[in-house]
Design a protein around this motif. Structure first.
Motif, PDB file in Angstrom:
ATOM      1  N   ARG A  89      25.028  15.681 -24.847  1.00 44.70           N
ATOM      2  CA  ARG A  89      24.471  15.742 -26.187  1.00 44.70           C
ATOM      3  C   ARG A  89      25.190  17.643 -26.116  1.00 44.70           C
ATOM      4  NH1 ARG A  89      20.065  14.367 -29.191  1.00 44.70           N
ATOM      5  NH2 ARG A  89      21.138  16.765 -29.987  1.00 44.70           N
ATOM      6  N   ALA A  90      24.796  17.752 -24.327  1.00 44.12           N
ATOM      7  CA  ALA A  90      25.874  19.336 -24.145  1.00 44.12           C
ATOM      8  C   ALA A  90      26.876  19.452 -24.248  1.00 44.12           C
ATOM      9  CB  ALA A  90      24.793  19.208 -22.691  1.00 44.12           C
ATOM     10  N   ASN A  91      27.558  18.699 -24.312  1.00 40.25           N
ATOM     11  CA  ASN A  91      29.169  17.805 -24.579  1.00 40.25           C
ATOM     12  C   ASN A  91      29.692  18.752 -23.325  1.00 40.25           C
ATOM     13  OD1 ASN A  91      29.126  19.209 -28.402  1.00 40.25           O
ATOM     14  ND2 ASN A  91      29.340  17.179 -27.713  1.00 40.25           N
ATOM     15  N   SER A  92      29.412  18.185 -22.476  1.00 35.96           N
ATOM     16  CA  SER A  92      29.901  19.167 -20.774  1.00 35.96           C
ATOM     17  C   SER A  92      30.813  17.895 -20.845  1.00 35.96           C
ATOM     18  CB  SER A  92      29.080  18.479 -19.976  1.00 35.96           C
ATOM     19  OG  SER A  92      27.963  20.278 -20.589  1.00 35.96           O
ATOM     20  N   PRO A  93      31.650  18.112 -20.028  1.00 35.98           N
ATOM     21  CA  PRO A  93      33.347  16.956 -19.759  1.00 35.98           C
ATOM     22  C   PRO A  93      32.900  17.143 -18.350  1.00 35.98           C
ATOM     23  CG  PRO A  93      33.972  19.958 -19.306  1.00 35.98           C
ATOM     24  CD  PRO A  93      32.336  19.488 -19.991  1.00 35.98           C
ATOM     25  N   ILE A  94      32.514  15.563 -17.748  1.00 35.98           N
ATOM     26  CA  ILE A  94      32.317  14.744 -16.418  1.00 35.98           C
ATOM     27  C   ILE A  94      32.639  14.094 -16.394  1.00 35.98           C
ATOM     28  CG2 ILE A  94      30.008  16.918 -16.234  1.00 35.98           C
ATOM     29  CD1 ILE A  94      28.449  13.563 -16.428  1.00 35.98           C
ATOM     30  N   VAL A  95      32.836  13.361 -15.583  1.00 35.39           N
ATOM     31  CA  VAL A  95      33.823  12.183 -15.024  1.00 35.39           C
ATOM     32  C   VAL A  95      32.826  11.468 -13.505  1.00 35.39           C
ATOM     33  CG1 VAL A  95      35.382  11.195 -13.300  1.00 35.39           C
ATOM     34  CG2 VAL A  95      35.982  12.674 -15.111  1.00 35.39           C
ATOM     35  N   VAL A  96      32.414  10.160 -14.186  1.00 38.13           N
ATOM     36  CA  VAL A  96      31.300  10.161 -13.313  1.00 38.13           C
ATOM     37  C   VAL A  96      31.945   8.353 -12.581  1.00 38.13           C
ATOM     38  CG1 VAL A  96      28.856   8.755 -13.379  1.00 38.13           C
ATOM     39  CG2 VAL A  96      29.189  10.860 -14.552  1.00 38.13           C
ATOM     40  N   PHE A  97      31.970   8.607 -11.538  1.00 38.29           N
ATOM     41  CA  PHE A  97      32.658   7.343 -11.213  1.00 38.29           C
ATOM     42  C   PHE A  97      31.520   6.262 -10.860  1.00 38.29           C
ATOM     43  CE2 PHE A  97      35.287   9.965  -9.776  1.00 38.29           C
ATOM     44  CZ  PHE A  97      37.214   9.301  -9.498  1.00 38.29           C
ATOM     45  N   GLY A  98      31.538   4.931 -10.930  1.00 36.98           N
ATOM     46  CA  GLY A  98      30.644   3.790 -11.063  1.00 36.98           C
ATOM     47  C   GLY A  98      30.823   2.798  -9.050  1.00 36.98           C
ATOM     48  N   GLY A  99      30.579   2.730  -8.492  1.00 37.48           N
ATOM     49  CA  GLY A  99      30.777   1.984  -8.144  1.00 37.48           C
ATOM     50  C   GLY A  99      30.550   0.338  -8.573  1.00 37.48           C
ATOM     51  N   GLN A 100      30.707  -1.022  -7.779  1.00 43.84           N
ATOM     52  CA  GLN A 100      30.464  -2.096  -8.026  1.00 43.84           C
ATOM     53  C   GLN A 100      31.053  -3.612  -6.943  1.00 43.84           C
ATOM     54  OE1 GLN A 100      29.136  -4.377  -9.891  1.00 43.84           O
ATOM     55  NE2 GLN A 100      29.696  -3.912 -12.074  1.00 43.84           N
ATOM     56  N   GLY A 101      29.863  -4.660  -7.682  1.00 41.31           N
ATOM     57  CA  GLY A 101      30.193  -5.263  -6.640  1.00 41.31           C
ATOM     58  C   GLY A 101      32.646  -5.669  -6.317  1.00 41.31           C
ATOM     59  N   GLN A 142      42.670   9.097 -17.736  1.00 41.43           N
ATOM     60  CA  GLN A 142      42.747   9.127 -18.255  1.00 41.43           C
ATOM     61  C   GLN A 142      41.357   9.401 -18.480  1.00 41.43           C
ATOM     62  OE1 GLN A 142      43.527   4.636 -20.103  1.00 41.43           O
ATOM     63  NE2 GLN A 142      44.329   4.408 -18.342  1.00 41.43           N
ATOM     64  N   ALA A 143      40.254   9.025 -17.582  1.00 41.82           N
ATOM     65  CA  ALA A 143      38.762   9.310 -17.495  1.00 41.82           C
ATOM     66  C   ALA A 143      39.318  11.494 -17.220  1.00 41.82           C
ATOM     67  CB  ALA A 143      38.168   9.731 -16.272  1.00 41.82           C
ATOM     68  N   VAL A 144      39.566  11.788 -16.836  1.00 43.58           N
ATOM     69  CA  VAL A 144      39.463  13.300 -17.314  1.00 43.58           C
ATOM     70  C   VAL A 144      40.002  13.887 -18.919  1.00 43.58           C
ATOM     71  CG1 VAL A 144      40.908  15.411 -16.258  1.00 43.58           C
ATOM     72  CG2 VAL A 144      40.447  13.434 -14.705  1.00 43.58           C
ATOM     73  N   ARG A 145      41.245  12.902 -19.082  1.00 45.03           N
ATOM     74  CA  ARG A 145      41.311  13.502 -19.999  1.00 45.03           C
ATOM     75  C   ARG A 145      40.682  13.155 -21.300  1.00 45.03           C
ATOM     76  NH1 ARG A 145      45.344   9.571 -22.109  1.00 45.03           N
ATOM     77  NH2 ARG A 145      45.778   8.992 -20.048  1.00 45.03           N
ATOM     78  N   HIS A 146      39.913  12.724 -21.567  1.00 47.73           N
ATOM     79  CA  HIS A 146      39.115  11.755 -22.452  1.00 47.73           C
ATOM     80  C   HIS A 146      37.814  12.850 -22.498  1.00 47.73           C
ATOM     81  CE1 HIS A 146      40.975   7.797 -23.299  1.00 47.73           C
ATOM     82  NE2 HIS A 146      40.514   8.257 -24.005  1.00 47.73           N
ATOM     83  N   ALA A 147      37.620  13.050 -21.055  1.00 46.05           N
ATOM     84  CA  ALA A 147      36.205  13.755 -20.848  1.00 46.05           C
ATOM     85  C   ALA A 147      36.176  15.729 -21.563  1.00 46.05           C
ATOM     86  CB  ALA A 147      35.895  14.355 -19.532  1.00 46.05           C
ATOM     87  N   MET A 148      37.640  15.832 -21.132  1.00 48.20           N
ATOM     88  CA  MET A 148      38.531  17.382 -21.494  1.00 48.20           C
ATOM     89  C   MET A 148      38.883  17.777 -23.222  1.00 48.20           C
ATOM     90  SD  MET A 148      37.341  19.478 -18.749  1.00 48.20           S
ATOM     91  CE  MET A 148      38.724  21.007 -19.270  1.00 48.20           C
ATOM     92  N   SER A 149      39.131  16.574 -23.456  1.00 43.34           N
ATOM     93  CA  SER A 149      39.868  16.642 -25.136  1.00 43.34           C
ATOM     94  C   SER A 149      39.521  16.962 -26.082  1.00 43.34           C
ATOM     95  CB  SER A 149      41.393  16.002 -24.967  1.00 43.34           C
ATOM     96  OG  SER A 149      40.372  14.701 -25.048  1.00 43.34           O
ATOM     97  N   GLY A 150      39.709  17.349 -27.391  1.00 44.02           N
ATOM     98  CA  GLY A 150      38.364  17.664 -28.834  1.00 44.02           C
ATOM     99  C   GLY A 150      37.273  18.017 -27.970  1.00 44.02           C
ATOM    100  N   VAL A 151      36.277  17.885 -28.555  1.00 40.64           N
ATOM    101  CA  VAL A 151      35.307  17.704 -28.122  1.00 40.64           C
ATOM    102  C   VAL A 151      34.361  17.312 -26.835  1.00 40.64           C
ATOM    103  CG1 VAL A 151      31.775  18.242 -28.823  1.00 40.64           C
ATOM    104  CG2 VAL A 151      34.059  17.573 -30.677  1.00 40.64           C
ATOM    105  N   PRO A 152      33.799  18.057 -25.874  1.00 41.31           N
ATOM    106  CA  PRO A 152      34.458  17.601 -24.183  1.00 41.31           C
ATOM    107  C   PRO A 152      32.987  16.931 -24.369  1.00 41.31           C
ATOM    108  CG  PRO A 152      34.584  20.052 -24.376  1.00 41.31           C
ATOM    109  CD  PRO A 152      34.229  19.259 -26.071  1.00 41.31           C
ATOM    110  N   GLY A 153      32.546  15.771 -23.611  1.00 43.07           N
ATOM    111  CA  GLY A 153      32.082  15.000 -22.863  1.00 43.07           C
ATOM    112  C   GLY A 153      32.030  14.412 -21.562  1.00 43.07           C
ATOM    113  N   PRO A 154      31.123  13.347 -21.326  1.00 40.83           N
ATOM    114  CA  PRO A 154      31.379  12.655 -20.315  1.00 40.83           C
ATOM    115  C   PRO A 154      32.474  11.365 -20.118  1.00 40.83           C
ATOM    116  CG  PRO A 154      28.996  12.168 -20.871  1.00 40.83           C
ATOM    117  CD  PRO A 154      29.526  12.933 -22.001  1.00 40.83           C
ATOM    118  N   ALA A 155      33.007  11.148 -19.407  1.00 37.02           N
ATOM    119  CA  ALA A 155      33.895   9.909 -18.864  1.00 37.02           C
ATOM    120  C   ALA A 155      33.105   9.490 -18.073  1.00 37.02           C
ATOM    121  CB  ALA A 155      35.368   9.986 -19.213  1.00 37.02           C
TER     122      ALA A 155
END
Length: 545
Positions: A89-101, A142-155
């Motif tokens: 909602r704040a349009n902050s460009p962040i990249v979040v890594f998630g673990g998985q089995g 890809q994650a960084v590119r999506h987070a930063m481009s256009g209206v910023p936001g999380p990836a």
């Protein structure tokens, strides 16, 4: 041979990442190991929500870079959802890594396995999984590119633990090229001229500057426009502080009157959301010049007469050049200043009140006076009433920063935001303005501040209530029907002392300033716990009056 975690860290380093936030998890430990090799600082917090909030703040404080949070699988990812939603909602460009089995046990029910990508997709710009170790760097880009481009936001990027920890020759992998992905384009000259024509015809214009202006680093352009036209400027969201609050064209107490009289409204990155009554706060016959980062935002909730799409600073500069010094709205500005002065005068008695328990506005006045002594202070608002009241009198320092959660209104951002702020700016003072309710959400992150030696100071306005909810509840249902809105006058200062910090307890107004000064002088993470008056009924200045 090395492993995929080191490749992930190498890609983060190439993206300019200096610090990541996490809570220890076995699914993602390989990334920590890689961060050690790459010189990326790892800050481990006490709750994953704090990790994603801190990543949000890091992005806000470092234009052109992403904030990064690393979450282990299952409850690690779900705990981080609120911080991701806030960044969305704040349009902050962040990249979040998630673990998985492990990928080779996919859908067999491994420990903490769940469909993280589907969970994150509605609150991110991009969410995906990398299933091949050699492609981790490609997915990070890809994650960084999506987070930063256009209206910023999380990836969001999920990496199964066997993919992340598989052996690989990192030096044999060529990383993608990372670049500055931010919007730099400008609107067509013909559109700029249409906007200029509307302003030339205006008698009572106003500017509303918001979050997209901050992401465009458009503060200097806004100042140039305001000075060239003598237009009144109001701010909301992350636009706060983009025009110095001591600037003669800055206003914050007469917005309602300015909107009611406006014939042209310049929306510089301000969405027509609930804060603008979805466009209804602008008169029906007023014309709208809307500047934003993406065409899909122009005309949302109400049509604009002209849209200027692109970098807001670039477009404001182009508009200023097109006007060529032909406008001067000083007379309109002077009228609005009289309204501001009257509003200030009406508050004077509260600002200087010697009442006990302490008047909330007296506390806010003392905080504002202290903030005014430091041109570079970083101030964070985490609460309801106390933050709304403080915003009436507190000026963002000329070279400082104001941060609050943004339009999601998330409580608990205070210490996570402050962690990122103090790490990014070790030589600057960082202050949190808390409500006593909001302190309870992530107050235990004072432990993180103690462990990392971060001398952050929090000030709690303690009225032993969820005040912003208690008052409407009392008004609607009666004061004898209060439920789920009352707290205790807890000694939160003692909580912080027990965690290894410094505590101050204040019950009288003349004690406030000294307590704040001692808290900063302690050199420790510190909390000033101020007992305030509890307003069960309608509070002066409240939106519920």
């Amino acid at each position: 041979m090395s492993h995929g975690g080191r490749l992930a860290a190498k890609a983060l380093k190439a993206a300019g990442v200096e610090c990541v936030f996490t809570l220890s998890g076995g699914h993602v430990m390989g990334i920590y190991d890689g961060c050690l090799d790459e010189g990326i600082r790892v800050i481990d917090v006490r709750h994953e929500q704090a990790a994603t909030h801190a990543a949000d703040a890091w992005a806000r404080l470092n234009p052109g870079k992403v904030g990064v949070a690393i979450l282990t699988a299952g409850p690690g990812v779900t705990d981080g959802v609120t911080g991701v939603a806030n960044a969305w909602r704040a349009n902050s460009p962040i990249v979040v890594f998630g673990g998985q089995g492990p990928f080779n046990n996919l859908r067999r029910g491994s420990l903490q396995e769940m469909d993280h990508v589907s969970l994150m997709r509605p609150i991110t710009k991009w969410a995906d999984t990398c299933y091949e170790t050699a492609r981790i760097g490609e997915y990070v880009e890809q994650a960084v590119r999506h987070a930063m481009s256009g209206v910023p936001g999380p990836a969001f990027l999920e990496i199964p633990m066997d993919v992340l920890h598989s052996p690989i020759d990192v030096e044999a992998i060529t990383l993608p090229t990372f670049r500055d992905y931010r919007v730099a384009s400008s609107a067509p000259a013909a559109s700029i001229e249409v906007a200029a024509k509307l302003l030339r015809q205006a008698k009572r214009p106003m500017v509303m500057a918001g979050t997209a202006l901050k992401w465009s680093e458009g503060g200097p352009a806004l100042r140039r426009f305001a000075e060239a036209t003598r237009s009144p400027v109001y701010t909301n969201g992350m636009g706060r502080g983009q025009l110095p609050m001591d600037h003669p064209q800055f206003f914050n107490r007469s917005r309602k009157e300015a909107l009611a009289a406006a014939d042209v409204v310049v929306l510089a990155g301000t969405p027509l959301d609930f804060r603008m009554k979805y466009g209804a706060s602008i008169p029906a016959d007023a014309q709208i010049v809307q500047l934003d980062l993406d065409d899909t935002l122009i005309g949302q909730n109400r049509s604009a007469d002209i849209g200027l799409v692109g970098n807001l600073g670039v477009n404001l500069d182009a508009l200023t050049d097109a006007l060529n010094g032909s406008l001067d709205f000083s007379e309109h500005t002077a009228h609005l200043r009289t309204i501001e002065d009257a509003a200030d005068a009406a508050l004077a008695a509260q600002l200087h009140s010697d009442e006990v328990p302490i008047d909330p506005m007296r506390l806010c006045h003392e905080i504002a006076d202290f903030v005014a002594t430091d041109d570079e202070m970083i101030v964070i608002g985490d609460g309801g009433d106390i933050v709304a009241q403080a915003s009436k009198v507190l000026r963002v320092p000329p070279n400082g920063t104001w941060m609050d959660p943004g339009p999601l209104g998330t409580l608990g951002v205070g210490m996570p935001f402050a962690l990122a702020a103090q790490i990014a700016n070790p030589d600057r003072r960082v202050m949190i303005i808390y409500g006593d309710g909001s302190f309870g959400l992530n107050g235990f992150e004072f432990d993180t501040a103690v462990r990392f030696g971060l001398p952050i100071v929090g000030i709690v306005g303690n009225d032993a209530a969820w005040g912003q909810m208690m008052r409407p509840q009392a008004m609607i249902y009666g004061e004898d029907r209060l439920v789920a809105t009352e707290l205790r006058a807890t000694r939160y200062d003692k909580v912080v002392e027990a965690l290894g910090g410094h505590g101050e307890h204040v019950t009288r107004p003349h004690e406030i300033r000294g307590a704040i000064e001692r808290a900063f002088a302690s050199g420790k993470p510190a909390l000033v716990n101020v007992e305030m008056r509890k307003d069960v009924g309608a509070m002066k200045g409240s939106t519920y009056v």
